[in-house]
Write a protein that holds these residues in place. Structure first.
Motif, PDB file in Angstrom:
ATOM      1  N   VAL A  85       0.800  -1.269  -0.021  1.00 45.79           N
ATOM      2  CA  VAL A  85       0.126   0.158   0.014  1.00 45.79           C
ATOM      3  C   VAL A  85       1.008   1.257   0.024  1.00 45.79           C
ATOM      4  O   VAL A  85       1.852   1.357   0.532  1.00 45.79           O
ATOM      5  N   VAL A  86       0.577   2.185  -0.788  1.00 42.53           N
ATOM      6  CA  VAL A  86       1.260   3.495  -0.817  1.00 42.53           C
ATOM      7  C   VAL A  86       0.397   4.589  -0.408  1.00 42.53           C
ATOM      8  O   VAL A  86      -0.662   4.792  -0.743  1.00 42.53           O
ATOM      9  N   THR A  87       1.105   5.324   0.891  1.00 39.29           N
ATOM     10  CA  THR A  87       0.308   6.499   1.253  1.00 39.29           C
ATOM     11  C   THR A  87       1.127   7.827   1.165  1.00 39.29           C
ATOM     12  O   THR A  87       2.155   7.755   0.764  1.00 39.29           O
ATOM     13  N   LEU A  88       0.660   8.867   1.265  1.00 39.18           N
ATOM     14  CA  LEU A  88       1.308  10.183   1.290  1.00 39.18           C
ATOM     15  C   LEU A  88       1.168  10.792   2.516  1.00 39.18           C
ATOM     16  O   LEU A  88       0.222  10.897   3.379  1.00 39.18           O
ATOM     17  N   GLU A  89       2.289  10.726   3.099  1.00 41.87           N
ATOM     18  CA  GLU A  89       2.372  11.246   4.574  1.00 41.87           C
ATOM     19  C   GLU A  89       3.562  12.532   4.677  1.00 41.87           C
ATOM     20  O   GLU A  89       4.546  12.315   4.339  1.00 41.87           O
ATOM     21  N   VAL A  94       5.012   6.797   0.612  1.00 36.88           N
ATOM     22  CA  VAL A  94       5.340   5.883   1.777  1.00 36.88           C
ATOM     23  C   VAL A  94       4.685   4.639   1.252  1.00 36.88           C
ATOM     24  O   VAL A  94       3.565   4.217   1.264  1.00 36.88           O
ATOM     25  N   GLN A  95       5.662   3.549   0.887  1.00 38.77           N
ATOM     26  CA  GLN A  95       5.231   2.226   0.425  1.00 38.77           C
ATOM     27  C   GLN A  95       5.445   1.374   1.248  1.00 38.77           C
ATOM     28  O   GLN A  95       6.746   0.991   1.661  1.00 38.77           O
ATOM     29  N   LYS A  96       4.426   0.535   2.106  1.00 37.07           N
ATOM     30  CA  LYS A  96       4.562  -0.502   2.861  1.00 37.07           C
ATOM     31  C   LYS A  96       4.325  -1.962   2.210  1.00 37.07           C
ATOM     32  O   LYS A  96       3.342  -1.928   1.532  1.00 37.07           O
ATOM     33  N   LYS A 102       6.422 -10.386   7.422  1.00 38.63           N
ATOM     34  CA  LYS A 102       7.276  -9.388   7.554  1.00 38.63           C
ATOM     35  C   LYS A 102       6.841  -8.400   6.804  1.00 38.63           C
ATOM     36  O   LYS A 102       5.920  -8.199   5.979  1.00 38.63           O
ATOM     37  N   GLU A 103       7.618  -7.007   7.079  1.00 32.62           N
ATOM     38  CA  GLU A 103       7.042  -5.958   6.618  1.00 32.62           C
ATOM     39  C   GLU A 103       8.242  -5.085   6.563  1.00 32.62           C
ATOM     40  O   GLU A 103       9.142  -4.986   7.053  1.00 32.62           O
ATOM     41  N   THR A 104       8.396  -4.379   5.142  1.00 30.26           N
ATOM     42  CA  THR A 104       9.372  -3.156   5.040  1.00 30.26           C
ATOM     43  C   THR A 104       8.696  -1.949   4.369  1.00 30.26           C
ATOM     44  O   THR A 104       7.434  -1.852   3.930  1.00 30.26           O
ATOM     45  N   CYS A 105       9.498  -0.869   4.515  1.00 27.23           N
ATOM     46  CA  CYS A 105       8.898   0.435   3.987  1.00 27.23           C
ATOM     47  C   CYS A 105       9.743   1.081   3.354  1.00 27.23           C
ATOM     48  O   CYS A 105      11.112   1.211   3.606  1.00 27.23           O
ATOM     49  N   ILE A 106       9.505   1.702   2.054  1.00 24.02           N
ATOM     50  CA  ILE A 106      10.385   2.726   1.265  1.00 24.02           C
ATOM     51  C   ILE A 106       9.507   3.989   1.319  1.00 24.02           C
ATOM     52  O   ILE A 106       8.517   4.123   1.009  1.00 24.02           O
TER      53      ILE A 106
END
Length: 134
Positions: A85-89, A94-96, A102-106
């Protein structure tokens, strides 16, 4: 807000990416290629608000299409099958990515005309910097 990310971005630096790929569980051979590859990052936006993100290199090109805040299935460059999922923060894209518990974030941000991608897996952070191609 997404508009500022639109364009073709050329990688100029990559720090700690090998450690990040290790944290993801990427094998040695794939990491060797990943460390040598300097992909272009291409982002486009259509009239319906669909975002297309491409990572282009001589080794491999990956592409995902999505809308902000809507989960989608993604196959990553290292062949992980993730739910993303990609959000604007705070002006950042922010791409999770989640897979196998597991989880990674870009996090992608624009600073001084450069696109900075922070790849985060646990306490491992890789920073990849891009400049816009004219």
């Amino acid at each position: 807000m997404v508009e500022k990310f639109v364009g073709t971005w050329k990688m100029i630096s990559s720090e700690n990416f090998d450690e990040y790929m290790k944290a993801l569980g990427v094998g040695f051979a794939t990491r060797q290629v990943g460390n040598r590859t300097k992909p272009n990052f291409v982002l486009s936006l259509d009239d319906q608000g669909t975002i297309c993100m491409k990572s282009q290199s001589t080794f491999k090109t990956t592409e995902v299409k999505f809308k902000l805040n809507e989960p989608f299935d993604e196959t990553t460059a290292d062949d992980r099958k993730t739910r993303s999922v990609v959000t604007l923060e705070n002006g950042k894209l922010v791409q999770k990515q989640s897979w196998e518990g597991k989880e990674t974030c870009i996090e992608r941000d624009i600073s001084d005309g450069k696109l900075i991608a922070r790849c985060i897996m646990g306490d491992v952070v890789a920073v990849r910097m891009y400049v816009k191609e004219e």
